[in-house]
Design a protein around this motif. Sequence first.
Motif, PDB file in Angstrom:
ATOM      1  N   ALA A  19       0.895  -1.237   0.128  1.00 55.56           N
ATOM      2  CA  ALA A  19      -0.005   0.042  -0.139  1.00 55.56           C
ATOM      3  C   ALA A  19       0.885   1.239   0.136  1.00 55.56           C
ATOM      4  O   ALA A  19       1.789   1.222   0.582  1.00 55.56           O
ATOM      5  CB  ALA A  19      -0.851   0.139   1.188  1.00 55.56           C
ATOM      6  N   GLY A  20       0.425   2.057  -0.877  1.00 51.67           N
ATOM      7  CA  GLY A  20       1.167   3.395  -0.945  1.00 51.67           C
ATOM      8  C   GLY A  20       2.410   3.419  -2.057  1.00 51.67           C
ATOM      9  O   GLY A  20       3.161   4.352  -2.513  1.00 51.67           O
ATOM     10  N   GLU A  21       2.776   2.380  -2.724  1.00 53.86           N
ATOM     11  CA  GLU A  21       3.716   2.132  -3.730  1.00 53.86           C
ATOM     12  C   GLU A  21       2.991   2.156  -5.072  1.00 53.86           C
ATOM     13  O   GLU A  21       3.746   1.965  -5.994  1.00 53.86           O
ATOM     14  CB  GLU A  21       4.550   0.764  -3.501  1.00 53.86           C
ATOM     15  CG  GLU A  21       5.362   0.854  -2.158  1.00 53.86           C
ATOM     16  CD  GLU A  21       6.037  -0.378  -2.115  1.00 53.86           C
ATOM     17  OE1 GLU A  21       5.785  -1.369  -3.042  1.00 53.86           O
ATOM     18  OE2 GLU A  21       7.109  -0.307  -1.262  1.00 53.86           O
ATOM     19  N   GLU A  22       1.662   2.136  -5.309  1.00 52.26           N
ATOM     20  CA  GLU A  22       1.082   2.124  -6.595  1.00 52.26           C
ATOM     21  C   GLU A  22       1.567   3.200  -7.563  1.00 52.26           C
ATOM     22  O   GLU A  22       1.983   2.801  -8.660  1.00 52.26           O
ATOM     23  CB  GLU A  22      -0.472   2.431  -6.396  1.00 52.26           C
ATOM     24  CG  GLU A  22      -1.138   1.261  -5.209  1.00 52.26           C
ATOM     25  CD  GLU A  22      -1.246   1.701  -3.910  1.00 52.26           C
ATOM     26  OE1 GLU A  22      -1.787   1.040  -3.273  1.00 52.26           O
ATOM     27  OE2 GLU A  22      -0.669   2.660  -3.563  1.00 52.26           O
ATOM     28  N   GLU A  23       1.583   4.369  -7.109  1.00 54.36           N
ATOM     29  CA  GLU A  23       2.116   5.396  -7.991  1.00 54.36           C
ATOM     30  C   GLU A  23       3.325   5.149  -8.633  1.00 54.36           C
ATOM     31  O   GLU A  23       3.605   5.498  -9.997  1.00 54.36           O
ATOM     32  CB  GLU A  23       1.947   6.906  -7.330  1.00 54.36           C
ATOM     33  CG  GLU A  23       2.022   7.762  -8.199  1.00 54.36           C
ATOM     34  CD  GLU A  23       1.862   9.255  -7.405  1.00 54.36           C
ATOM     35  OE1 GLU A  23       2.451  10.322  -7.600  1.00 54.36           O
ATOM     36  OE2 GLU A  23       0.744   9.266  -6.529  1.00 54.36           O
ATOM     37  N   ASN A  24       4.364   4.757  -7.693  1.00 54.22           N
ATOM     38  CA  ASN A  24       5.656   4.490  -8.182  1.00 54.22           C
ATOM     39  C   ASN A  24       5.650   3.054  -9.177  1.00 54.22           C
ATOM     40  O   ASN A  24       6.299   3.293 -10.155  1.00 54.22           O
ATOM     41  CB  ASN A  24       6.628   4.176  -7.102  1.00 54.22           C
ATOM     42  CG  ASN A  24       6.896   5.460  -6.322  1.00 54.22           C
ATOM     43  OD1 ASN A  24       6.951   6.458  -6.743  1.00 54.22           O
ATOM     44  ND2 ASN A  24       7.678   5.299  -5.018  1.00 54.22           N
ATOM     45  N   LEU A  25       4.865   2.252  -8.938  1.00 56.26           N
ATOM     46  CA  LEU A  25       4.886   1.190  -9.959  1.00 56.26           C
ATOM     47  C   LEU A  25       4.119   1.468 -11.224  1.00 56.26           C
ATOM     48  O   LEU A  25       4.662   1.074 -12.371  1.00 56.26           O
ATOM     49  CB  LEU A  25       3.925   0.037  -9.090  1.00 56.26           C
ATOM     50  CG  LEU A  25       3.794  -1.346  -9.833  1.00 56.26           C
ATOM     51  CD1 LEU A  25       5.323  -2.074  -9.950  1.00 56.26           C
ATOM     52  CD2 LEU A  25       3.152  -2.331  -9.318  1.00 56.26           C
ATOM     53  N   VAL A  26       3.208   2.382 -10.898  1.00 53.82           N
ATOM     54  CA  VAL A  26       2.607   2.762 -12.359  1.00 53.82           C
ATOM     55  C   VAL A  26       3.592   3.700 -13.291  1.00 53.82           C
ATOM     56  O   VAL A  26       3.921   3.486 -14.326  1.00 53.82           O
ATOM     57  CB  VAL A  26       1.204   3.422 -12.172  1.00 53.82           C
ATOM     58  CG1 VAL A  26       0.610   4.279 -13.310  1.00 53.82           C
ATOM     59  CG2 VAL A  26       0.264   2.691 -11.571  1.00 53.82           C
ATOM     60  N   ALA A  27       4.236   4.543 -12.540  1.00 51.88           N
ATOM     61  CA  ALA A  27       5.374   5.381 -13.177  1.00 51.88           C
ATOM     62  C   ALA A  27       6.448   4.290 -13.979  1.00 51.88           C
ATOM     63  O   ALA A  27       6.614   4.462 -14.875  1.00 51.88           O
ATOM     64  CB  ALA A  27       6.024   6.258 -12.431  1.00 51.88           C
ATOM     65  N   ALA A  28       6.850   3.264 -13.090  1.00 55.85           N
ATOM     66  CA  ALA A  28       7.935   2.597 -13.468  1.00 55.85           C
ATOM     67  C   ALA A  28       7.420   1.757 -14.814  1.00 55.85           C
ATOM     68  O   ALA A  28       8.154   1.571 -15.766  1.00 55.85           O
ATOM     69  CB  ALA A  28       8.150   1.571 -12.415  1.00 55.85           C
ATOM     70  N   ALA A  29       6.004   1.269 -14.738  1.00 53.81           N
ATOM     71  CA  ALA A  29       5.513   0.544 -15.729  1.00 53.81           C
ATOM     72  C   ALA A  29       5.471   1.219 -17.141  1.00 53.81           C
ATOM     73  O   ALA A  29       5.637   0.932 -18.213  1.00 53.81           O
ATOM     74  CB  ALA A  29       4.069   0.032 -15.387  1.00 53.81           C
TER      75      ALA A  29
END
Length: 103
Positions: A19-29
Amino acid sequence: MAEVNLTIAGRSYQVGCRAGEEENLVAAARMVDAKSREALSGLGTLSESRQLLFASLLLADQLLEKPGAAAAMVDPELAPRIEALAERIEALAKTLEDASVSA
């Protein structure tokens, strides 16, 4: 655990993260997807595994172009494991490509 839907190289993936890492994961993708498209446009038709392989190589190349960036990011104790993973990815890419040629 959060679930995030990602699209990379025209394919959808559902990935779990903290939880809370969603934004970074989407940016990395998004970065991986952009490099995947760059590889495809520069090299023509590629299998999915080769497209993702070249995307990862392009991203790694970007890191290496920045002086000290790669060294600062890689823990020396992890370097052998990273190398082993890279070899496994290359072997998997070759296996997948060989399988698609013989199919």
